[in-house]
Design an enzyme around this catalytic site. Structure first.
Site, mmCIF file in Angstrom:
data_model
loop_
_atom_site.group_PDB
_atom_site.id
_atom_site.type_symbol
_atom_site.label_atom_id
_atom_site.label_comp_id
_atom_site.label_asym_id
_atom_site.label_seq_id
_atom_site.Cartn_x
_atom_site.Cartn_y
_atom_site.Cartn_z
ATOM 1 N N ALA A 269 0.859 -1.186 0.000
ATOM 2 C CA ALA A 269 0.000 0.000 0.000
ATOM 3 C C ALA A 269 0.892 1.231 0.000
ATOM 4 O O ALA A 269 1.524 1.551 1.011
ATOM 5 C CB ALA A 269 -0.911 -0.001 1.223
ATOM 6 N N GLU B 115 11.155 -1.870 11.189
ATOM 7 C CA GLU B 115 12.570 -1.499 11.167
ATOM 8 C C GLU B 115 12.818 -0.218 10.392
ATOM 9 O O GLU B 115 13.652 0.605 10.763
ATOM 10 C CB GLU B 115 13.406 -2.632 10.564
ATOM 11 C CG GLU B 115 14.895 -2.366 10.556
ATOM 12 C CD GLU B 115 15.482 -2.277 11.949
ATOM 13 O OE1 GLU B 115 15.975 -1.184 12.302
ATOM 14 O OE2 GLU B 115 15.443 -3.274 12.685
ATOM 15 N N LYS C 54 10.701 9.641 15.910
ATOM 16 C CA LYS C 54 11.641 8.512 15.904
ATOM 17 C C LYS C 54 12.199 8.259 17.297
ATOM 18 O O LYS C 54 12.343 7.105 17.724
ATOM 19 C CB LYS C 54 12.765 8.788 14.908
ATOM 20 C CG LYS C 54 12.285 8.883 13.459
ATOM 21 C CD LYS C 54 13.375 9.392 12.539
ATOM 22 C CE LYS C 54 12.886 9.527 11.110
ATOM 23 N NZ LYS C 54 13.906 10.142 10.219
ATOM 24 N N GLU D 47 11.592 19.087 2.183
ATOM 25 C CA GLU D 47 10.285 19.302 1.564
ATOM 26 C C GLU D 47 10.065 20.789 1.294
ATOM 27 O O GLU D 47 10.763 21.656 1.832
ATOM 28 C CB GLU D 47 9.183 18.791 2.503
ATOM 29 C CG GLU D 47 9.291 17.329 2.868
ATOM 30 C CD GLU D 47 8.995 16.399 1.723
ATOM 31 O OE1 GLU D 47 8.344 16.849 0.743
ATOM 32 O OE2 GLU D 47 9.416 15.230 1.781
#
EC number: 1.1.1.3
Length: 456
Positions: A28, A148, A224, A209
């Site tokens: 997906a 991971e 994270k 970005e």
């Protein structure tokens, strides 16, 4: 081990009589990482077959069917609705590479887990916000939720924390977790450029970005870090408990001063055990040039783990990019195909204890403080007095005058000049109180710059 796929025999040369597991993948999200996963699975087909795994992409979902991804998707089922892909009988494992904490990504993962299918994801935002709930869902269904690729790209830091260090008590985990920020700081240091100039270059090169806020203001690193904290300390993921500062206020002068003092400035995510709980903080940090993490430049990531048995362990490698991230995704796919099912965050979700937050005001360490003060008699003494009142000991005071500026008979220009303080260990609360008092005394020409020092 529980087998998710179906055992089949293959008649390929060299594999006669070898029993392999047919494992059908539904992907997906077909962006840079998704396309790289499709190519990697096909490229490594022979190696996987030799290892007893027949990995095949049988279904994909993405918003744009017409985009040229350089892939041969003949014979692969296309789903416009990714949730329908997750529920399809044509896939054994769902690989979620859509991204985002809510919306389609969350719906796909929940639908797959509810259908009793393992999930592999690279979605740090989803795990940072819903990690505990999704871990419980996966455990209830007896399937794997593997991630991971969600932290540090191709660096196997999740496996290291979850599987490689069970005999260790971890006291601290910290690292460079965002390549965009490390690239900008590296360029600023090497070339003396401003933050704005380096950011513009990073955007042109595709490292940042169009709206870089999530990266440069530290939020990507915070997500994270929250995941690493949970793995390292057995606590529930608590992204809201991370104190976050970005790099947009770092100036070339700060990098030059760091160099003079024997440091480099890095945006670090730090999770540290303290008596009152767990510190979670993201901020620009001065690290000794002699440290391993100081050598990490450009878009590279690094994670250091401090543990009682192994001491200091540092993992360095590519933190982003299609191939590096796909490498981590495919490693998880191979584990899941082999029937490996582990608690999502290393221990059962029910055993994860609530995170006891240590507020940033209680953090104790060394500080670099750059004050812009008026160059007149008594200013440095006034600053030192306010620091002393809060029991803050100063390791050094450095003042930089403006070359060519007119001065009075005492050598003072009266113009704003930088005054740099390096402190011994002090608490964040005391530092902030002292700076408020210095500001109230009218000694500052602009807001102070504060950068923590992470000594070895």
């Amino acid at each position: 081990m529980r087998r998710i796929g179906r055992p089949v025999h293959h008649g390929r040369p060299g594999t006669e009589g070898v029993m392999t597991v047919s494992f059908r993948l539904g992907i997906a999200g077909l962006g840079t990482v998704g396309a790289a996963v499709v190519r990697m699975v096909e490229r490594r087909r022979a190696a996987f077959t030799a290892a007893g795994l027949d990995l095949r992409v049988t279904a994909v979902s993405s918003r744009d069917r017409t985009r040229d991804r350089g892939l041969d998707l003949a014979g692969i089922e296309w789903f416009d609705d990714p949730v329908a892909l997750a529920r399809s009988g044509s896939v054994d494992c769902v690989v979620e590479l859509i991204g985002g904490a809510e919306g389609p990504a969350k719906a796909v993962v929940e639908a797959a887990l509810d259908a009793g299918k393992p999930v592999v994801t690279a979605n740090k935002a989803l795990l940072a916000r819903h990690g505990a709930a999704l871990a419980t869902r996966a455990e209830d269904k007896g399937v794997a939720l593997a991630f991971e690729a969600a932290v540090a790209g191709g660096i196997p830091v999740i496996k290291t924390l979850r599987e490689g260090l069970p005999g260790n008590t971890i006291s601290r985990v910290y690292g460079i977790l965002n390549g965009t920020c490390n690239y900008i700081l590296s360029r600023m240091e090497r070339e003396g450029l401003t933050f704005e100039a380096c950011l513009k270059d990073a955007q042109a090169l595709g490292y940042a970005e169009a709206d870089p806020t999530f990266d440069v203001e530290g939020f990507d690193t915070a997500h994270k870090l929250a995941i690493l904290t949970s793995l390292a300390f057995g606590t529930a993921v608590d992204a809201e408990g991370v104190s976050v500062e970005g790099i947009s206020r770092v100036q070339p002068l700060d990098l030059r001063m760091a160099d003079e003092l024997g440091y480099r400035i890095k945006l670090l995510g730090v999770a540290q055990a303290a008596e009152a709980g767990i510190e979670q903080r993201v901020h620009p940090t001065m690290v000794p040039k002699s440290s391993a993490i100081a050598q990490v430049m450009g878009v590279t990531n690094a994670v250091t783990i401090d543990a009682d048995a192994v001491g200091e362990l540092t993992l360095i490698g590519p933190g982003a990019g299609g191939e590096a991230t796909a490498s981590a995704v495919v490693a998880d796919i191979a584990d899941v195909a082999r029937g490996v099912i582990r608690p999502t965050f290393g221990i059962p979700a029910a055993a994860m204890r609530p995170s006891e937050r240590v507020e940033m005001q209680r953090h104790e360490g060394g500080y670099y403080i750059r004050l812009t003060v008026h160059d007149r008699p008594g200013v440095a003494a006034g600053v030192a007095q306010r620091m002393a009142e809060r029991e803050i000991s100063l390791e050094s005071i450095l003042q930089r005058r403006i070359e060519g500026a007119e001065t009075d008979p005492h050598g003072r220009s009266g113009r704003p000049v930088p005054l740099v303080l390096i402190t011994y260990a002090a608490t964040e609360g005391n530092i902030r109180d002292a700076l408020d008092a210095i500001g109230a005394d009218g000694l500052l020409a602009e807001p102070p710059q504060v950068i923590r020092i992470e000594r070895e």
